[in-house]
Design a protein around this motif. Structure first.
Motif, PDB file in Angstrom:
ATOM      1  N   ASP A 260      -7.417   8.543  -5.010  1.00 14.81           N
ATOM      2  CA  ASP A 260      -7.969   7.694  -3.946  1.00 14.81           C
ATOM      3  C   ASP A 260      -8.851   6.584  -4.502  1.00 14.81           C
ATOM      4  O   ASP A 260      -8.757   5.432  -4.086  1.00 14.81           O
TER       5      ASP A 260
ATOM      6  N   LYS B 270      -6.821   3.911  -6.024  1.00 21.35           N
ATOM      7  CA  LYS B 270      -6.178   3.040  -5.023  1.00 21.35           C
ATOM      8  C   LYS B 270      -7.136   1.902  -4.662  1.00 21.35           C
ATOM      9  O   LYS B 270      -6.759   0.733  -4.594  1.00 21.35           O
TER      10      LYS B 270
ATOM     11  N   TRP C 126       1.816   3.826  -2.047  1.00 22.85           N
ATOM     12  CA  TRP C 126       1.362   4.250  -3.379  1.00 22.85           C
ATOM     13  C   TRP C 126       2.413   5.018  -4.151  1.00 22.85           C
ATOM     14  O   TRP C 126       2.335   5.115  -5.378  1.00 22.85           O
TER      15      TRP C 126
ATOM     16  N   TYR D 165       0.812  -1.228   0.000  1.00 19.90           N
ATOM     17  CA  TYR D 165       0.000   0.000   0.000  1.00 19.90           C
ATOM     18  C   TYR D 165       0.840   1.270   0.000  1.00 19.90           C
ATOM     19  O   TYR D 165       0.362   2.336   0.348  1.00 19.90           O
TER      20      TYR D 165
ATOM     21  N   TYR E 251       3.773   2.676  -6.642  1.00 15.89           N
ATOM     22  CA  TYR E 251       2.904   2.477  -7.822  1.00 15.89           C
ATOM     23  C   TYR E 251       3.043   3.676  -8.766  1.00 15.89           C
ATOM     24  O   TYR E 251       3.043   3.517  -9.982  1.00 15.89           O
TER      25      TYR E 251
END
Ligand code: GP9
Length: 410
Positions: free
Chosen positions: A271, A274, A258, A256, A261
């Protein structure tokens, strides 16, 4: 619960008069459940190389569902297995495999067994993990191949590398010489924390070197190569032309951070993205012969898998209690997440932590994949119906209601 299932059967019935119903009757079915395999690696490159070249090619020759979601909760891999095989939701706490392995369900191996299929399941790990020995016995599998049935000739991560796992699985299938077969192979090499032997790390991951997402894409690339070898093996063993191959990811990868990513994608992640990235796993069906191929945009989820298999094999859902609907049918139904969220392809609902529907966030989805916040009322009816679905599933599981529903129908 009884009337809920009667309504669902009306939706399920629709497939019986739709294209592809029974088109692949009597074909073998091989289902590959890939560990922590997420959709964002599909079509994605890193260091100028595709992460999943074999899957990208296979998708072009298959029926592909870009809006497929995992529906798992605390039971992780076992929830994925339960949802896809038995077409019901996981529990809010714990795993059905562990808590209710003695209850009755209408699962794919049982249903296909009734149709004369040889039903087997393969996973190169300890058979007691997730209480699989008991659950698989209850699901009517003819045999569960565990770590004890494999030669550990390629040690990777928790046990055997997927390349060898798939190769030995095909050998076992050939040795059984029992057709048609329904087989489920559960891979493991891409398990958290995704550390592969150095010699298997083939990609140049640049800035992600030494980061967990870098290790994850290396693992996904390795699994992709194992799938490439599996396809070659199935062809070599003359199984390819008689086998429906389904491949899907079981759940998210629990990464998690981000910013990693964003490094991979080269753009910021919103958001809502995600949430969607964490829920989307790939799902493809390769159909044998001069098989049908294409992209199906419908929003679908793991609990729709068994009804989809039944659609292709021409098995009516009527005598069974399944919560899903064939992904190949025009029948519309939302994909419900265990946290009370859902999507129907046009809206996407993210519930608030207090569970009050009006406090959740509703997004309206556009066909190009965009998502815009919209008034919560646009998701209210869907969120209410998602709540009902989850309640029905919980009641059936916790009170073992399938035997009495079956009796009432006789
Ligand atoms: C272990 C494997 C992993 O047998 O299925 O399960 P997970 O930790 O991903 O739920």
């Amino acid at each position: 619960a009884k009337s809920w299932f009667e309504d669902r059967k009306k939706l399920q019935k629709q497939m019986e008069s739709e294209p592809l119903f029974g088109e692949y009757k009597g074909k073998n079915v091989l289902v590959v459940q890939a560990e922590a395999f997420q959709q964002f690696v599909i079509g994605q490159s890193i260091g100028g190389e595709e992460i999943t070249p074999n899957l990208n090619k296979l998708i072009g020759e298959s029926v592909y569902f870009p809006n497929f979601y995992h529906q798992t909760a605390q039971g992780r891999t076992s929830d994925a297995d339960f949802g896809t095989s038995c077409s019901m939701h996981p529990l809010p706490t714990g795993s059905v495999f562990i808590r209710f392995a003695g209850n009755e369900f209408d699962c794919a191996p049982t249903i296909l067994h009734d149709q004369g299929y040889d039903a087997t399941v393969y996973h190169a790990y300890d058979g007691s993990f997730w209480n699989r020995n008991n659950m698989y016995h209850n699901m009517d599998y003819d045999r569960f191949y565990t770590i004890k049935d494999y030669e550990i000739d390629e040690p990777v991560g928790w046990s055997l590398g997927d390349r060898s796992f798939f190769r030995q699985t095909v050998e076992q299938l050939k040795m059984r010489d029992n057709f048609p077969f329904y087989a489920m192979a559960i891979s493991l090499s891409s398990h958290h924390p995704f550390k592969l032997p150095y010699s298997d790390q083939e990609l140049k991951v640049g800035e992600l070197q030494g980061k967990i997402l870098g290790d994850y894409v290396q693992a996904a690339h390795y699994v992709d190569s194992a799938i490439g070898e599996l396809i070659a093996d199935l062809k070599e063993e003359n199984l390819w032309d008689d086998t429906i191959l389904m491949i899907y990811g079981d759940h998210d990868n629990s990464v998690y951070d981000w910013t990693q990513y964003e490094t991979l994608f080269g753009h910021p992640v919103s958001d809502i993205d995600k949430d969607r990235i964490a829920r989307q796993v790939p799902f493809l069906i390769h159909l044998p012969g001069d098989g049908h191929a294409g992209v199906v945009d419908k929003a679908v989820g793991q609990i729709d898998t068994t009804p989809t298999i039944m659609h292709l094999l021409g098995i009516s859902a009527d005598p069974y209690r399944l919560m899903g609907v064939s992904m190949l049918s025009q029948a519309k139904k939302s994909v419900v997440f265990r946290n009370g969220g859902f999507t129907d392809g046009s809206v996407y609902f993210v519930p608030s932590s207090d569970g009050i529907i009006a406090n959740g966030t509703c997004y309206s989805l556009s066909p190009d994949g965009g998502a815009e916040k919209t008034d919560a009322s646009a998701c209210a009816a869907g969120a209410e119906s998602a709540k009902i679905d989850l309640n029905v599933s919980d009641r059936v599981i916790e009170h073992d209601l399938i035997p009495s529903m079956r009796k009432d129908e006789q």
